[in-house]
Design a protein around this motif. Sequence first.
Motif, mmCIF file in Angstrom:
data_model
loop_
_atom_site.group_PDB
_atom_site.id
_atom_site.type_symbol
_atom_site.label_atom_id
_atom_site.label_comp_id
_atom_site.label_asym_id
_atom_site.label_seq_id
_atom_site.Cartn_x
_atom_site.Cartn_y
_atom_site.Cartn_z
ATOM 1 N N TYR A 98 0.823 -1.216 0.000
ATOM 2 C CA TYR A 98 0.000 0.000 0.000
ATOM 3 C C TYR A 98 0.852 1.260 0.000
ATOM 4 C CZ TYR A 98 0.599 -1.199 4.984
ATOM 5 O OH TYR A 98 1.100 -1.593 6.199
ATOM 6 N N TYR A 99 2.114 1.187 0.504
ATOM 7 C CA TYR A 99 3.020 2.330 0.408
ATOM 8 C C TYR A 99 3.449 2.549 -1.045
ATOM 9 C CZ TYR A 99 3.432 2.439 5.510
ATOM 10 O OH TYR A 99 3.176 2.536 6.850
ATOM 11 N N TYR A 100 3.694 1.454 -1.746
ATOM 12 C CA TYR A 100 4.029 1.560 -3.165
ATOM 13 C C TYR A 100 2.850 2.131 -3.957
ATOM 14 C CZ TYR A 100 8.247 -1.268 -2.462
ATOM 15 O OH TYR A 100 9.478 -1.728 -2.058
ATOM 16 N N SER A 122 6.714 12.175 -3.974
ATOM 17 C CA SER A 122 7.152 10.967 -4.661
ATOM 18 C C SER A 122 8.649 10.731 -4.470
ATOM 19 C CB SER A 122 6.823 11.076 -6.160
ATOM 20 O OG SER A 122 7.346 9.989 -6.872
ATOM 21 N N ASN A 123 9.465 11.772 -4.658
ATOM 22 C CA ASN A 123 10.921 11.621 -4.554
ATOM 23 C C ASN A 123 11.367 11.290 -3.135
ATOM 24 O OD1 ASN A 123 11.152 12.262 -7.265
ATOM 25 N ND2 ASN A 123 11.561 14.418 -6.896
ATOM 26 N N THR A 124 10.729 11.908 -2.147
ATOM 27 C CA THR A 124 11.068 11.626 -0.752
ATOM 28 C C THR A 124 10.708 10.192 -0.387
ATOM 29 O OG1 THR A 124 10.645 13.957 -0.201
ATOM 30 C CG2 THR A 124 10.779 12.396 1.636
ATOM 31 N N THR A 125 9.555 9.748 -0.851
ATOM 32 C CA THR A 125 9.135 8.369 -0.594
ATOM 33 C C THR A 125 10.073 7.377 -1.270
ATOM 34 O OG1 THR A 125 6.839 9.158 -0.559
ATOM 35 C CG2 THR A 125 7.166 6.783 -0.652
ATOM 36 N N GLU A 126 10.483 7.698 -2.498
ATOM 37 C CA GLU A 126 11.427 6.830 -3.207
ATOM 38 C C GLU A 126 12.763 6.758 -2.472
ATOM 39 O OE1 GLU A 126 11.983 6.617 -7.467
ATOM 40 O OE2 GLU A 126 10.253 7.918 -7.739
ATOM 41 N N GLU A 127 13.222 7.893 -1.952
ATOM 42 C CA GLU A 127 14.474 7.904 -1.194
ATOM 43 C C GLU A 127 14.381 6.968 0.007
ATOM 44 O OE1 GLU A 127 17.380 10.923 1.350
ATOM 45 O OE2 GLU A 127 15.849 11.760 0.037
ATOM 46 N N PHE A 128 13.233 6.977 0.675
ATOM 47 C CA PHE A 128 13.032 6.081 1.822
ATOM 48 C C PHE A 128 13.107 4.617 1.382
ATOM 49 C CE2 PHE A 128 10.055 3.399 4.192
ATOM 50 C CZ PHE A 128 10.593 3.487 5.463
ATOM 51 N N PHE A 129 12.453 4.305 0.260
ATOM 52 C CA PHE A 129 12.415 2.914 -0.203
ATOM 53 C C PHE A 129 13.786 2.414 -0.660
ATOM 54 C CE2 PHE A 129 7.667 3.233 -0.838
ATOM 55 C CZ PHE A 129 7.372 2.199 0.042
ATOM 56 N N ASN A 183 14.619 -2.229 -1.814
ATOM 57 C CA ASN A 183 15.426 -2.696 -2.934
ATOM 58 C C ASN A 183 15.007 -1.942 -4.190
ATOM 59 O OD1 ASN A 183 15.535 -4.677 -5.423
ATOM 60 N ND2 ASN A 183 17.141 -5.326 -4.010
ATOM 61 N N ILE A 184 15.988 -1.534 -4.999
ATOM 62 C CA ILE A 184 15.689 -0.714 -6.174
ATOM 63 C C ILE A 184 14.825 -1.470 -7.184
ATOM 64 C CG2 ILE A 184 16.698 0.394 -8.209
ATOM 65 C CD1 ILE A 184 19.014 1.306 -6.474
#
Length: 330
Positions: free
Chosen positions: A79-81, A181-188, A193-194
């Motif tokens: 759900y985070y994705y 979006s970018n901040t969430t991606e940085e967390f992930f 895993n990329i």
Amino acid sequence: MVMGLNLEEIKTKKKTFIGLGLGQILSLLCTCNVFTSSELARKGINVPTTQSFLSYTLLAIVYGGIMLHRRPTIKGKWYYYCLLALADVEGNFLVVKANQYTSITSVMLLDCWAIPCVLVLTFVFLKTEYRLMKISGVVICILGVVLVVFSDVHAGSRAGGSNPVKGDILVVAGATLYAVSNTTEEFFVKNANIVELLAFFGFFSAIISAIQIGIFESGELKAIEWSAETAFPFLRFAVSMFFTYSLLPVLLETNGSAMFTLSLLTSDMWAVLIRIFAYHEKVDWLYYLAFATTAIGLIIYSMKEKDEEEQKDEQRKLLDEEDGETLRVT
């Protein structure tokens, strides 16, 4: 000890240069995306979600296939994705939609609104600390954004859009969603895993885009007279966005979302140059003032980054000296 410090300095410089290089590649790709969207808007093709759908589908197929082959343990919550995908899809929708109303230059310059948004989000959720000089640089960048809006109001029809103020508002809203979006991606990328990130991101983004296309853009798609000339910009946009999304997590992992957002400021300069020399369009004088103001804010921000690295080096030297004195005493 000196050799150790030199190796550490080399690694730091290498990381910085890689970050700068990736940032400029991404900046060029984003500039190409904006010009492609503007080209489609000039042709009367207004299907912003469809443009992004193809790139999301490519991500899901390529990285989903890698995941199926590797069968790794999934680290992130689905759900985070999904929320990440929603923020990115709507951010792309708003920024691409803005090309119908305002100029390319405004779209590029107003993207820097994402900078303060990223700083606030990373400070609150990722616990990243920013000092007064960085904040001052960001405030000056925001002043540049304000000048862009005034420039569009002042230039009127010469700004290159039917409703510049409406377009500016759409860009600011889209840039805010980009920051999320970018901040969430940085967390992930730092906690998951990329490949997993890009696979699930592409999958959920494609589903959300498909639903949105069915509701809002089916009529527009039917009205388009399809040909190779019409289809090529869609393909170009999809491939460019695919590489953008593929390289972005690497930069976020090594240098963070603030570095990426700041790197995009160079796309403003390229957008202005392309607009003047390739499209022979007139640029209002306030644009130059806005860009100069934004550049000054970026320089101040970067100077503080350098000062902080020097402070870290001084702290390391002090620790080494203290260790040396302790060894002499013992």
